[in-house]
Design an enzyme around this catalytic site. Structure first.
Site, PDB file in Angstrom:
ATOM      1  N   THR A  14      40.269   0.376 -34.470  1.00 54.90           N
ATOM      2  CA  THR A  14      40.801  -0.543 -35.302  1.00 54.90           C
ATOM      3  C   THR A  14      39.880  -0.282 -36.812  1.00 54.90           C
ATOM      4  OG1 THR A  14      42.178  -2.622 -35.091  1.00 54.90           O
ATOM      5  CG2 THR A  14      39.215  -3.028 -34.992  1.00 54.90           C
ATOM      6  N   ALA A 168      44.832   2.782 -42.667  1.00 53.00           N
ATOM      7  CA  ALA A 168      46.206   3.300 -41.095  1.00 53.00           C
ATOM      8  C   ALA A 168      46.807   4.502 -42.277  1.00 53.00           C
ATOM      9  CB  ALA A 168      47.747   1.898 -40.999  1.00 53.00           C
ATOM     10  N   CYS A 171      43.598   7.186 -40.473  1.00 53.04           N
ATOM     11  CA  CYS A 171      42.866   6.693 -39.394  1.00 53.04           C
ATOM     12  C   CYS A 171      44.342   6.570 -38.539  1.00 53.04           C
ATOM     13  CB  CYS A 171      41.434   5.403 -39.621  1.00 53.04           C
ATOM     14  SG  CYS A 171      40.547   5.392 -37.573  1.00 53.04           S
ATOM     15  N   THR A 174      44.488   3.832 -36.521  1.00 58.14           N
ATOM     16  CA  THR A 174      44.755   2.678 -36.594  1.00 58.14           C
ATOM     17  C   THR A 174      45.823   2.401 -37.770  1.00 58.14           C
ATOM     18  OG1 THR A 174      42.777   2.314 -38.093  1.00 58.14           O
ATOM     19  CG2 THR A 174      44.464   1.181 -39.289  1.00 58.14           C
TER      20      THR A 174
END
Length: 186
Positions: A14, A168, A171, A174
């Protein structure tokens, strides 16, 4: 892939970002939960309010472990009202010495109107040197973006939103489904 034992993949990964700027502290987290290489949920809530809304926090790591730690932190905040640092130190003492708790795999960012802290399973309670801190698989991307933006005109929430969008995009663990919590700082 992180594993809790030799057979079962752990739900992990996350991005959680905290920015303290201009009289506000903001924590944002994405909503993706992954099991190995599979996305199992896209709208998890990893950021929440504690202590009757006076503390905000976000977690990275095993979901059940993080919820256990949030519950324990809530109890410590009731025991030490208005003393976030003391509550966090007492929680990490328990985390390191309790047989059950020391197996928990999670990290947390927490903040009240005065202080921002990172808590880890290694027993760390760290206050950032700057107003920015991040954890999780996309944490370094979000942290870098936020540091680049923090001296500009954007407020804390805008920095969190833009930095999380960048994380985001980079990754794979994410996503862009953000949960944002804000407190007015001292």
């Amino acid at each position: 892939m992180a594993q809790t034992d030799d057979r079962l993949p752990q739900m992990h990964a996350t991005t959680i970002l905290m920015v303290r700027k201009g009289g506000r502290v903001v924590i944002g987290g994405d909503g993706q939960v992954s099991l190995g290489q599979t996305i199992v949920k896209g709208n998890a809530r990893k950021v929440r309010r504690l202590a009757k809304g006076t503390v905000i926090g976000g977690f990275a790591g095993a979901t059940a472990d993080a919820f256990t730690l949030f519950e324990r932190l809530e109890a410590k905040l009731e025991q030490y009202p208005g003393q976030l640092t003391r509550a966090c130190v007492e929680l990490t003492k328990d985390w390191r010495t309790d047989r059950y708790l020391r197996r928990l795999e999670a990290m947390m960012l927490v903040a009240d109107k005065e202080v921002s802290l990172l808590l880890s399973g290694a027993g760390d309670v760290l206050e950032p040197e700057t107003g920015v801190m991040a954890i999780g698989s996309g944490g370094n991307y979000a942290l870098s973006a936020a540091r680049a933006l923090e001296d500009g005109e954007l407020d804390a929430e805008a920095i969190v939103r833009r930095s999380m969008k960048i994380a985001a995009e980079i990754c794979v663990y994410t996503n862009g489904n953000l949960v944002i919590e804000t407190l007015d700082a001292a």
